[in-house]
Design a protein around this motif. Structure first.
Motif, short mmCIF file in Angstrom:
data_model
loop_
_atom_site.label_atom_id
_atom_site.label_comp_id
_atom_site.label_asym_id
_atom_site.label_seq_id
_atom_site.Cartn_x
_atom_site.Cartn_y
_atom_site.Cartn_z
N LEU A 281 43.98 46.89 25.33
CA LEU A 281 43.69 45.45 25.24
C LEU A 281 44.97 44.62 25.29
N ALA A 282 46.01 45.09 24.61
CA ALA A 282 47.29 44.37 24.64
C ALA A 282 47.89 44.39 26.05
N ASP A 283 47.78 45.51 26.75
CA ASP A 283 48.29 45.58 28.12
C ASP A 283 47.55 44.62 29.03
N VAL A 284 46.25 44.51 28.85
CA VAL A 284 45.46 43.58 29.66
C VAL A 284 45.88 42.14 29.37
N ALA A 285 46.07 41.81 28.10
CA ALA A 285 46.49 40.45 27.73
C ALA A 285 47.85 40.12 28.34
N GLN A 286 48.77 41.08 28.30
CA GLN A 286 50.10 40.85 28.87
C GLN A 286 50.03 40.66 30.39
N ALA A 287 49.25 41.51 31.06
CA ALA A 287 49.12 41.37 32.51
C ALA A 287 48.41 40.08 32.90
N ASN B 109 50.91 37.17 32.55
CA ASN B 109 51.87 37.15 33.65
C ASN B 109 51.23 36.63 34.93
N TYR B 110 49.98 37.02 35.18
CA TYR B 110 49.27 36.54 36.37
C TYR B 110 49.05 35.02 36.32
N GLU B 111 48.62 34.54 35.17
CA GLU B 111 48.41 33.09 35.03
C GLU B 111 49.72 32.32 35.15
N LYS B 112 50.79 32.90 34.64
CA LYS B 112 52.10 32.24 34.75
C LYS B 112 52.51 32.07 36.20
N GLU C 202 53.38 34.41 47.25
CA GLU C 202 52.03 34.98 47.35
C GLU C 202 52.03 36.47 47.05
N GLU C 203 53.09 37.15 47.48
CA GLU C 203 53.17 38.59 47.23
C GLU C 203 53.26 38.88 45.74
N ASP C 204 54.05 38.05 45.00
CA ASP C 204 54.16 38.25 43.55
C ASP C 204 52.82 38.01 42.85
N ILE C 205 52.07 37.03 43.33
CA ILE C 205 50.76 36.75 42.72
C ILE C 205 49.80 37.93 42.96
N ARG C 206 49.80 38.45 44.20
CA ARG C 206 48.93 39.59 44.50
C ARG C 206 49.32 40.81 43.68
N PHE C 207 50.62 41.02 43.51
CA PHE C 207 51.07 42.15 42.69
C PHE C 207 50.63 41.99 41.24
N ALA C 208 50.76 40.79 40.71
CA ALA C 208 50.34 40.55 39.33
C ALA C 208 48.83 40.73 39.17
N LEU C 209 48.07 40.29 40.18
CA LEU C 209 46.62 40.47 40.13
C LEU C 209 46.24 41.95 40.18
N ALA C 210 46.92 42.71 41.03
CA ALA C 210 46.65 44.14 41.11
C ALA C 210 47.01 44.84 39.79
N ASN C 211 48.10 44.41 39.18
CA ASN C 211 48.49 44.99 37.89
C ASN C 211 47.46 44.67 36.81
N LEU C 212 46.90 43.45 36.86
CA LEU C 212 45.85 43.07 35.92
C LEU C 212 44.60 43.93 36.12
N ASP C 213 44.20 44.13 37.37
CA ASP C 213 43.04 44.97 37.65
C ASP C 213 43.25 46.40 37.16
N ALA C 214 44.47 46.91 37.33
CA ALA C 214 44.76 48.27 36.89
C ALA C 214 44.66 48.40 35.38
N THR C 215 45.20 47.43 34.66
CA THR C 215 45.14 47.50 33.19
C THR C 215 43.70 47.34 32.70
#
Length: 313
Positions: free
Chosen positions: A76-82, A85-88, A166-179
């Protein structure tokens, strides 16, 4: 006299053959649902006693979930962190950061103007031999350094104004999905520590005692599913072609005087014993085909394992 004796024996044999049993023998059974352990943990609760009727979703066994709850909390903490970062990255820089970058550009411009004026003054003095070559070089280097600082500040400002790549946003979104996927897996493992009935039925067996550490893959609870039992019988080969799915047959249960009408739900296409092609005509008559005859819901009280016979059509 001898002829009469032979005829009598023949009649007796025919009579014995005609009285051959037309019953399929077997016993009452229910489907056995074995609920197994997904990990090695200690049994901390057995809320239902063996032999009790259970409903789908009812808790039968509870394993210790302390460690798994910690894993879920970390996920849960990893999801909150990801997510943060995505929203930022999605929102980009704050107005205060952009204002600070603009102020830094203004300061760099002022510094560069001072350096340029200082360089021009020293260059004029050097023409009249009033300033050394070293002073001229130092002023030139200072002017160039201030120009580079201004360019750097301007690039930082443009980066903040343009927002995240845009690449950083997609990476952050993928990281969020993974968590989030990891969180779902950890929650599933936590849910698996609570053993629930997957079907209505009778809790037949609880192999592990309270306080024991179970082994992964071992059965924790065995449920006899369904309301009424079914008769699992062996159909003699001569009657196989006469029986089809959904046929109604009479079932005789030991200890019950009246037969019970059941419905054929399954019958094997292959014999349970020696293959037919290895037998002659007389031996083929001894082949048996496994079949199941479902009893009505009114027979819910009948126990499993009781001998039963099904009358052949």
């Amino acid at each position: 006299m001898r002829i009469l004796l032979i005829i009598s024996v023949l009649f007796l044999l025919v009579a014995c053959d005609n009285s051959a049993p037309s019953m399929a023998l077997g016993s009452l059974e229910r489907q056995r649902i074995a609920l197994t352990a997904t990990t090695n943990e200690v049994v901390v609760a057995l809320p239902v006693a063996q032999g009790s009727m259970v409903s789908k979703g009812e808790v039968l066994v509870q394993l210790d979930d302390t460690l798994q709850k910690a894993h879920v909390t970390k996920a849960l903490a990893d999801v909150a962190q990801a997510n943060a970062n995505y929203e930022k990255l999605l929102k980009g820089a704050r107005e205060e950061e952009i204002a600070a970058a603009r102020a830094k550009v203004s300061g760099a411009k002022a510094t560069l103007q001072e350096s340029q004026a200082n360089y021009r003054r020293i260059a004029s003095m050097a023409k009249d031999n009033l300033a050394s070559k070293a002073n001229l070089d130092r002023s030139l280097a200072s002017r160039d350094a201030d120009a580079a600082s201004l360019e750097s500040a301007q690039e930082q400002l443009r980066e903040l104004v343009a927002g995240s790549r845009e690449e950083d946003i997609r990476f952050a979104l993928a990281n969020l999905d993974a968590t989030e996927a990891v969180l779902l897996g950890e929650q599933k493992k936590l849910d698996d520590l609570t053993i629930r009935a997957t079907r209505d039925g009778i809790l037949d067996n609880l192999p592990w005692n309270l306080g024991e550490r179970v082994t992964q893959g071992s059965p924790l609870a065995v449920v006899l599913a369904g309301k009424a039992p079914f008769a699992r019988v062996y159909v003699p080969e001569p009657y196989r072609v006469k029986i089809n799915i959904d046929d109604s047959l009479w079932v005789y249960v030991d200890g019950i005087d009246e037969p019970i009408e059941g419905r054929v739900t399954w019958i094997a296409n292959e014999p349970a014993f020696t293959p037919y092609y290895a037998l002659n005509q007389e031996e083929r008559a001894r082949l048996m085909y496994l079949a199941e005859v479902q009893l009505p819901d009114s027979s819910v009280s009948l126990p499993s394992g009781v001998p039963a016979q099904v009358a052949m059509p």
